[in-house]
Design a protein around this motif. Structure first.
Motif, PDB file in Angstrom:
ATOM      1  N   TYR A  92      -0.167   8.657 -17.960  1.00 60.94           N
ATOM      2  CA  TYR A  92       0.658   7.542 -17.523  1.00 60.94           C
ATOM      3  C   TYR A  92       1.768   7.981 -16.571  1.00 60.94           C
ATOM      4  CZ  TYR A  92      -1.621   3.850 -20.043  1.00 60.94           C
ATOM      5  OH  TYR A  92      -2.554   2.932 -20.451  1.00 60.94           O
ATOM      6  N   LEU A  93       2.328   9.154 -16.769  1.00 62.06           N
ATOM      7  CA  LEU A  93       3.347   9.662 -15.849  1.00 62.06           C
ATOM      8  C   LEU A  93       2.761   9.823 -14.444  1.00 62.06           C
ATOM      9  CD1 LEU A  93       6.249  10.760 -15.541  1.00 62.06           C
ATOM     10  CD2 LEU A  93       5.310  13.022 -16.032  1.00 62.06           C
ATOM     11  N   ILE A  94       1.593  10.417 -14.357  1.00 64.99           N
ATOM     12  CA  ILE A  94       0.935  10.592 -13.060  1.00 64.99           C
ATOM     13  C   ILE A  94       0.565   9.228 -12.474  1.00 64.99           C
ATOM     14  CG2 ILE A  94      -1.160  11.460 -11.932  1.00 64.99           C
ATOM     15  CD1 ILE A  94      -1.013  13.843 -13.939  1.00 64.99           C
ATOM     16  N   ALA A  95       0.042   8.340 -13.320  1.00 71.46           N
ATOM     17  CA  ALA A  95      -0.361   7.020 -12.834  1.00 71.46           C
ATOM     18  C   ALA A  95       0.815   6.280 -12.204  1.00 71.46           C
ATOM     19  CB  ALA A  95      -0.955   6.202 -13.980  1.00 71.46           C
ATOM     20  N   PHE A  96       1.950   6.266 -12.884  1.00 79.71           N
ATOM     21  CA  PHE A  96       3.103   5.556 -12.342  1.00 79.71           C
ATOM     22  C   PHE A  96       3.677   6.251 -11.110  1.00 79.71           C
ATOM     23  CE2 PHE A  96       3.258   3.504 -16.578  1.00 79.71           C
ATOM     24  CZ  PHE A  96       3.181   2.188 -16.129  1.00 79.71           C
ATOM     25  N   ALA A  97       3.640   7.573 -11.081  1.00 79.34           N
ATOM     26  CA  ALA A  97       4.132   8.298  -9.902  1.00 79.34           C
ATOM     27  C   ALA A  97       3.264   7.969  -8.682  1.00 79.34           C
ATOM     28  CB  ALA A  97       4.143   9.796 -10.167  1.00 79.34           C
ATOM     29  N   PHE A  98       1.948   7.987  -8.864  1.00 82.27           N
ATOM     30  CA  PHE A  98       1.047   7.662  -7.761  1.00 82.27           C
ATOM     31  C   PHE A  98       1.170   6.191  -7.362  1.00 82.27           C
ATOM     32  CE2 PHE A  98      -2.411  11.199  -8.158  1.00 82.27           C
ATOM     33  CZ  PHE A  98      -1.457  12.157  -7.877  1.00 82.27           C
ATOM     34  N   LEU A  99       1.296   5.312  -8.339  1.00 80.32           N
ATOM     35  CA  LEU A  99       1.454   3.896  -8.025  1.00 80.32           C
ATOM     36  C   LEU A  99       2.738   3.663  -7.235  1.00 80.32           C
ATOM     37  CD1 LEU A  99       0.345   1.018  -8.287  1.00 80.32           C
ATOM     38  CD2 LEU A  99       1.572   0.846 -10.465  1.00 80.32           C
ATOM     39  N   ALA A 100       3.805   4.343  -7.606  1.00 81.49           N
ATOM     40  CA  ALA A 100       5.071   4.206  -6.883  1.00 81.49           C
ATOM     41  C   ALA A 100       4.916   4.648  -5.427  1.00 81.49           C
ATOM     42  CB  ALA A 100       6.165   5.015  -7.576  1.00 81.49           C
ATOM     43  N   GLN A 101       4.188   5.718  -5.197  1.00 78.87           N
ATOM     44  CA  GLN A 101       3.948   6.178  -3.830  1.00 78.87           C
ATOM     45  C   GLN A 101       3.088   5.180  -3.061  1.00 78.87           C
ATOM     46  OE1 GLN A 101       5.539   8.842  -2.402  1.00 78.87           O
ATOM     47  NE2 GLN A 101       6.600   8.722  -4.379  1.00 78.87           N
ATOM     48  N   THR A 102       2.127   4.593  -3.745  1.00 81.03           N
ATOM     49  CA  THR A 102       1.256   3.593  -3.124  1.00 81.03           C
ATOM     50  C   THR A 102       2.061   2.394  -2.645  1.00 81.03           C
ATOM     51  OG1 THR A 102      -0.603   4.255  -4.546  1.00 81.03           O
ATOM     52  CG2 THR A 102      -0.730   2.081  -3.541  1.00 81.03           C
ATOM     53  N   LEU A 103       3.059   2.015  -3.422  1.00 78.76           N
ATOM     54  CA  LEU A 103       3.844   0.822  -3.105  1.00 78.76           C
ATOM     55  C   LEU A 103       4.716   0.997  -1.857  1.00 78.76           C
ATOM     56  CD1 LEU A 103       4.853  -0.374  -6.664  1.00 78.76           C
ATOM     57  CD2 LEU A 103       3.027  -1.238  -5.176  1.00 78.76           C
ATOM     58  N   LYS A 104       4.800   2.209  -1.337  1.00 84.36           N
ATOM     59  CA  LYS A 104       5.522   2.415  -0.085  1.00 84.36           C
ATOM     60  C   LYS A 104       4.788   1.758   1.086  1.00 84.36           C
ATOM     61  CE  LYS A 104       7.828   6.780  -1.172  1.00 84.36           C
ATOM     62  NZ  LYS A 104       7.924   8.211  -0.780  1.00 84.36           N
ATOM     63  N   THR A 105       3.465   1.633   0.969  1.00 85.05           N
ATOM     64  CA  THR A 105       2.694   1.096   2.098  1.00 85.05           C
ATOM     65  C   THR A 105       1.868  -0.138   1.768  1.00 85.05           C
ATOM     66  OG1 THR A 105       0.941   2.704   1.652  1.00 85.05           O
ATOM     67  CG2 THR A 105       2.573   3.307   3.317  1.00 85.05           C
ATOM     68  N   LEU A 106       1.534  -0.369   0.508  1.00 82.17           N
ATOM     69  CA  LEU A 106       0.768  -1.559   0.127  1.00 82.17           C
ATOM     70  C   LEU A 106       1.688  -2.571  -0.535  1.00 82.17           C
ATOM     71  CD1 LEU A 106      -2.559  -0.186  -1.462  1.00 82.17           C
ATOM     72  CD2 LEU A 106      -2.217  -1.168   0.795  1.00 82.17           C
ATOM     73  N   SER A 107       1.327  -3.835  -0.435  1.00 85.35           N
ATOM     74  CA  SER A 107       2.125  -4.856  -1.112  1.00 85.35           C
ATOM     75  C   SER A 107       1.969  -4.699  -2.620  1.00 85.35           C
ATOM     76  CB  SER A 107       1.693  -6.254  -0.679  1.00 85.35           C
ATOM     77  OG  SER A 107       0.411  -6.561  -1.184  1.00 85.35           O
ATOM     78  N   VAL A 108       3.006  -5.048  -3.341  1.00 84.12           N
ATOM     79  CA  VAL A 108       3.001  -4.857  -4.791  1.00 84.12           C
ATOM     80  C   VAL A 108       1.920  -5.713  -5.452  1.00 84.12           C
ATOM     81  CG1 VAL A 108       4.797  -6.579  -5.296  1.00 84.12           C
ATOM     82  CG2 VAL A 108       4.467  -4.633  -6.830  1.00 84.12           C
ATOM     83  N   GLY A 109       1.709  -6.930  -4.974  1.00 82.58           N
ATOM     84  CA  GLY A 109       0.701  -7.794  -5.570  1.00 82.58           C
ATOM     85  C   GLY A 109      -0.699  -7.222  -5.424  1.00 82.58           C
ATOM     86  N   THR A 110      -1.016  -6.746  -4.244  1.00 82.08           N
ATOM     87  CA  THR A 110      -2.333  -6.164  -4.000  1.00 82.08           C
ATOM     88  C   THR A 110      -2.517  -4.870  -4.777  1.00 82.08           C
ATOM     89  OG1 THR A 110      -2.434  -7.143  -1.798  1.00 82.08           O
ATOM     90  CG2 THR A 110      -3.874  -5.267  -2.212  1.00 82.08           C
ATOM     91  N   ALA A 111      -1.547  -3.974  -4.686  1.00 86.45           N
ATOM     92  CA  ALA A 111      -1.671  -2.677  -5.362  1.00 86.45           C
ATOM     93  C   ALA A 111      -1.778  -2.849  -6.871  1.00 86.45           C
ATOM     94  CB  ALA A 111      -0.479  -1.790  -5.011  1.00 86.45           C
ATOM     95  N   TYR A 112      -0.934  -3.708  -7.432  1.00 86.58           N
ATOM     96  CA  TYR A 112      -0.962  -3.877  -8.881  1.00 86.58           C
ATOM     97  C   TYR A 112      -2.241  -4.573  -9.328  1.00 86.58           C
ATOM     98  CZ  TYR A 112       0.417  -4.629 -13.648  1.00 86.58           C
ATOM     99  OH  TYR A 112       0.448  -4.613 -15.017  1.00 86.58           O
ATOM    100  N   ALA A 113      -2.713  -5.525  -8.548  1.00 87.39           N
ATOM    101  CA  ALA A 113      -3.956  -6.205  -8.904  1.00 87.39           C
ATOM    102  C   ALA A 113      -5.130  -5.232  -8.923  1.00 87.39           C
ATOM    103  CB  ALA A 113      -4.237  -7.344  -7.925  1.00 87.39           C
TER     104      ALA A 113
END
Length: 106
Positions: free
Chosen positions: A39-60
């Motif tokens: 989960y630590l890695i998942a959230f770290a990678f997701l946070a980096q993803t959100l720098k360029t993708l919209s939160v709705g798309t990335a989270y979906a």
């Protein structure tokens, strides 16, 4: 690059959730640590993803693909029932992710 990070986030979340199944309510050390690290890695990678993708798309994508993968792992490897209702649910989750992506959220 964002989708590669998102894929890593999904993989880490799936591994963390699978480890949680084996942690026996966090009473077993190694699966419990696997859950925390996943989960630590998942959230770290997701946070980096959100720098360029919209939160709705990335989270979906993250939650939808993760949910479908965990459901599949449960049915294929953990002996959970593969009922028609569950399979339809997984298809609907995947369809929802596809529709959100077609909506131009990125």
């Amino acid at each position: 690059m964002a989708y590669a990070l998102l894929g890593g986030a999904i993989l880490a979340e799936v591994l963390g959730t699978t480890s949680m199944k084996y942690s026996d309510g966090f009473t077993r050390l190694w699966p419990s640590l696997g859950t925390a690290v996943g989960y630590l890695i998942a959230f770290a990678f997701l946070a980096q993803t959100l720098k360029t993708l919209s939160v709705g798309t990335a989270y979906a994508i993250w939650s939808g693909v993760g949910t479908a993968a965990i459901a599949g792992i449960g049915m294929v490897f953990l002996g959970e029932a593969a009922t028609a209702t569950k399979l339809i649910g997984v298809v609907l989750v995947i369809a929802g992710v596809v529709v959100l992506n077609l909506g131009g959220g990125h």
